[in-house]
Design a protein around this motif. Structure first.
Motif, PDB file in Angstrom:
ATOM      1  N   HIS A  24      22.043  31.310   0.037  1.00 55.80           N
ATOM      2  CA  HIS A  24      23.466  31.067   0.228  1.00 55.80           C
ATOM      3  C   HIS A  24      24.332  32.118  -0.455  1.00 55.80           C
ATOM      4  N   LEU A  28      26.907  34.518   1.536  1.00 51.37           N
ATOM      5  CA  LEU A  28      28.312  34.684   1.142  1.00 51.37           C
ATOM      6  C   LEU A  28      28.685  36.163   1.094  1.00 51.37           C
ATOM      7  N   LYS A  31      29.070  37.485   4.645  1.00 49.79           N
ATOM      8  CA  LYS A  31      30.342  37.048   5.230  1.00 49.79           C
ATOM      9  C   LYS A  31      31.493  37.898   4.694  1.00 49.79           C
ATOM     10  N   LEU A 139      34.323  37.875  -4.178  1.00 44.43           N
ATOM     11  CA  LEU A 139      32.890  37.579  -4.244  1.00 44.43           C
ATOM     12  C   LEU A 139      32.426  37.515  -5.693  1.00 44.43           C
ATOM     13  N   THR A 142      33.632  34.320  -7.319  1.00 40.93           N
ATOM     14  CA  THR A 142      32.845  33.161  -6.877  1.00 40.93           C
ATOM     15  C   THR A 142      31.492  33.122  -7.572  1.00 40.93           C
TER      16      THR A 142
END
Length: 207
Positions: A24, A28, A31, A139, A142
Motif C-alpha cells: 500500500h 501510494l 498514485k 507523500l 503521509t
C-alpha cells in the motif's frame, strides 16, 4: 492506509499491532507519480497528455521498479524526460523519491538495525524535502504520519500482498463471468484459480 480503519482497529482490537505493508505504501507513491504527471502536463501544455508527449510515453515505466527495467528500458524512460525540460526533470525527481522509499521498505525481513532504517528514512525524507514538489512533500508527510505502522512492517515483515493478489484474481474472474446466471459455477471457478493445488478435487457445476 485509512485513519478510519486504524481508529476502528485500535478501538475493537486494542491489543493488536497495526501494520502497513509495502504494497500500500508503494501504491501510494505510484498514485503520487500519476497525479504529478497529469498536473505538470496540464500546467505546461494546457491540455491532457498525448501519445506524442515524452511523459505520456514513460507513464508505465515510471511506475515500474528500477530492478524490473532493463538498461535499455531505463534509458528509454530517463533520457527523453531529462531532455524535456521542467516536466521531465520534475517527474524524474519524483521517481527518485519513489525509489528511495522502496529502498527503505526493502529493509523489511533483512534484519536491518535501527541505524540502517533511520539512515534510509532520512535519505527519503531529505529527497522529498529538497524536491520542493507538493505531491512529493505530501507523500513524505503521509509516510511520516504512518511511520509507527510502517516500522511494524519493517520489524515483522507481515504483509497482505498474497490476499491482495487473490482478491485481484477473484475480481478478474467475476468480470469474465459477467452475465453468467450460475452462481455456483462462478464460485467454483473462483476456487479453481485461487486454490491451484486443490484444483483436481473440484468439479464445476453442471450448466
Amino acid at each position: 492506509m485509512s485513519a478510519t480503519y486504524r481508529a476502528a482497529i485500535r478501538t475493537g482490537l486494542p491489543d493488536a499491532s497495526v501494520v502497513v505493508d509495502h504494497f500500500h505504501v508503494v501504491q501510494l507513491a505510484n498514485k503520487m507519480l500519476s497525479t504529478l504527471r497529469r498536473r505538470t502536463t496540464a500546467e505546461a501544455r494546457g491540455r491532457r497528455g498525448r501519445a506524442s508527449d515524452p511523459e505520456w510515453k514513460a507513464r508505465r515505466r515510471l511506475l515500474r521498479n528500477r530492478e524490473d527495467l532493463t538498461d535499455e528500458q531505463f534509458a528509454t524512460m530517463w533520457n527523453p524526460l531529462l531532455g524535456e525540460g521542467q516536466i521531465g526533470q520534475t517527474l524524474l525527481t519524483a521517481w527518485i523519491a519513489k525509489e528511495s522509499l522502496r529502498n527503505l521498505l526493502a529493509l523489511a525481513r533483512t534484519g536491518a538495525d535501527r541505524h540502517q532504517v533511520g539512515h534510509a528514512r532520512w535519505k527519503f525524507l531529505t529527497c522529498c524535502a529538497d524536491s520542493d514538489i507538493p505531491e512529493v512533500v505530501r507523500l513524505a508527510v503521509t509516510v511520516d504520519r504512518w511511520w509507527a505502522e510502517i516500522t511494524a512492517f519493517l520489524d515483522t515483515g507481515h504483509s497482505n500482498a498474497k490476499s491482495e493478489g487473490i482478491n485481484r484474481v477473484i475480481k478478474l474472474v467475476a468480470r469474465n463471468a459477467f452475465g453468467f446466471r450460475n452462481a455456483e459455477d462462478q464460485r467454483l471457478r473462483t476456487r479453481c484459480v485461487t486454490t491451484r493445488r486443490a484444483r483436481g478435487h473440484l468439479r464445476t457445476a453442471q450448466l
